[in-house]
Design an enzyme around this catalytic site. Structure first.
Site, short mmCIF file in Angstrom:
data_model
loop_
_atom_site.label_atom_id
_atom_site.label_comp_id
_atom_site.label_asym_id
_atom_site.label_seq_id
_atom_site.Cartn_x
_atom_site.Cartn_y
_atom_site.Cartn_z
CB THR A 42 -0.92 0.05 1.40
OG1 THR A 42 -1.81 -1.05 1.02
CG2 THR A 42 -1.67 1.15 1.37
CG ASN A 77 -4.69 -3.79 10.62
OD1 ASN A 77 -4.56 -2.88 10.82
ND2 ASN A 77 -4.35 -4.47 9.24
CG HIS A 124 -5.58 -8.35 1.52
ND1 HIS A 124 -4.85 -9.59 2.42
CD2 HIS A 124 -5.15 -7.31 1.68
CE1 HIS A 124 -4.15 -8.59 3.11
NE2 HIS A 124 -4.30 -7.54 2.76
CG ASN A 127 -1.76 -8.48 6.51
OD1 ASN A 127 -1.06 -9.41 7.12
ND2 ASN A 127 -1.18 -7.88 5.61
CE1 TYR A 150 -6.69 -3.72 6.39
CE2 TYR A 150 -5.18 -5.34 5.69
CZ TYR A 150 -5.38 -4.12 6.13
OH TYR A 150 -4.27 -3.22 6.16
#
Length: 366
Positions: free
Chosen positions: A25, A238, A178, A181, A183
């Site tokens: 990112t 996260n 994805h 992580n 998300y």
């Protein structure tokens, strides 16, 4: 003996080498979350397999406006975004490279200022993440989410399918979903986050349901041979607390996905960007549940990357930050040449500085 620089076929995608540029990112998309000419230059710099990556995995790209969690990240849901990405893929292919897009929904790792109409982010849960996200005001606390209703999930799966079709229309060689992580998909996978009482919560078979439905939709749209998935079984980033039985969870997930004949699994070993031994996990045992290409990531050096491929522990190795600072990382690894220093102050947002101005080896020597 197989080396990092030998060719490989991953599903239906032929790669000139086994060096992968990990998704990174960088927060440089333009208005409307459209990829820019500067982004095209950035990817093209790293696309020549003679000096760069055999495969580029794009920066995480949201499947919908609701999927956005950080300022100026690109999307894959509008015609303008598809057209912008076509410039990127054309430039990569002109260099002889291959590129897949990483499709992303951040779930609760977002802020109301980034959501349509200032609404709450969505997740598997209504519990707020003890984490930060990047907005016009800088890094701020994540906003409280709302839990998706069961009836909303088919529309979410459809967004992934449509984004995958858009990716192929934009010229990508494939898609990486994805699911790592902390998300959205991992918010459903882990029982440390998922507190649902419906068919998507509780036992492992329920918590892997969303992942299975998304992967089935994507592979059904573009073919399993052009579809991969990224997993991070033990990363705590996260506010993703450890699952009560991560080994059983992720092995069950791959068993569930086996009929799809996916091109690859891309595994983050340990803590993303941090300790590889953050929690115990048997990655070798996990691999035994998957027949496609196995891409490993996190903290690999030149020596350990060579060893991973030579030993058969991995089919390819992904590098992240090293590719930010070294557009010709492949050549540098091949020649054991020194690497450029990373400009950490310009990782997120900005212009060309710290993005497209890193010198190639010949320029650095000169």
């Amino acid at each position: 003996m197989t080396t990092l620089f030998d060719p490989i076929r991953i599903g239906e995608i032929d790669l000139a080498n086994r060096l992968v540029m990990a998704p990174l990112t960088r927060n440089r998309a333009g208005a409307g979350q459209v990829p820019t000419q500067l982004m095209t230059q950035y990817y093209a710099q790293r696309a020549d397999p003679a000096g760069g990556a055999g495969l580029i995995v794009s920066e995480a790209t949201q499947i919908s406006p609701e999927g956005q969690g950080y300022l100026d990240t690109p999307g894959m849901y509008s015609a303008e975004q598809v057209a912008g990405w076509r410039h990127v893929t054309d430039a990569v292919h002109a260099k002889g490279g291959r590129i897949v897009v990483q499709l992303w929904h951040v779930g609760r790792i977002s802020h109301v200022s980034l959501q349509p109409g200032g609404q709450a982010p969505v997740s598997s849960t209504a519990r707020v993440a003890n984490s930060k996200t990047f907005t016009a005001a800088g890094f701020v606390d994540c906003s409280a989410p709302r839990a998706l209703a069961t009836a909303e999930i088919p529309a979410l799966v459809e967004q992934y399918r449509r984004a995958a079709r858009n990716a192929i229309d934009a010229g990508f060689d494939g898609v990486e979903v994805h699911a790592a992580n902390g998300y959205l998909i991992e918010q459903f996978l882990r029982d440390s986050i998922n507190d649902r009482l419906d068919a998507y919560g509780g036992p492992i078979a329920n918590r892997i349901r969303l992942l299975a439905e998304v992967m089935t939709a994507v592979a059904g749209e573009i073919g399993g041979g052009r579809t991969g998935v990224r997993l991070s079984p033990v990363t705590p980033v996260n506010d993703a607390g450890q699952d009560s039985d991560a080994q059983a969870l992720y092995e069950a997930a791959l068993e569930r996905l086996a009929p799809l004949k996916l091109a690859f699994v891309h595994v983050i070993e340990g803590q993303t960007g941090g300790r590889r031994d953050v929690a115990p996990f048997d990655y070798g045992a996990l691999r035994r549940h998957f027949d496609g290409a196995w891409i490993v990531n996190n903290g690999y050096t030149r020596a350990t990357a060579f060893d991973a491929v030579a030993s058969g522990a991995a089919d390819a190795v992904a590098f992240g930050k090293a590719f930010i600072a070294n557009p010709d990382l492949g050549r540098r690894l091949r020649e054991d040449a020194p690497l450029n220093a990373l400009d950490t102050a310009r990782l997120y947002g900005g212009g060309a500085q710290g993005y497209t101005d890193y010198p190639a080896l010949d320029e650095a020597i000169a």
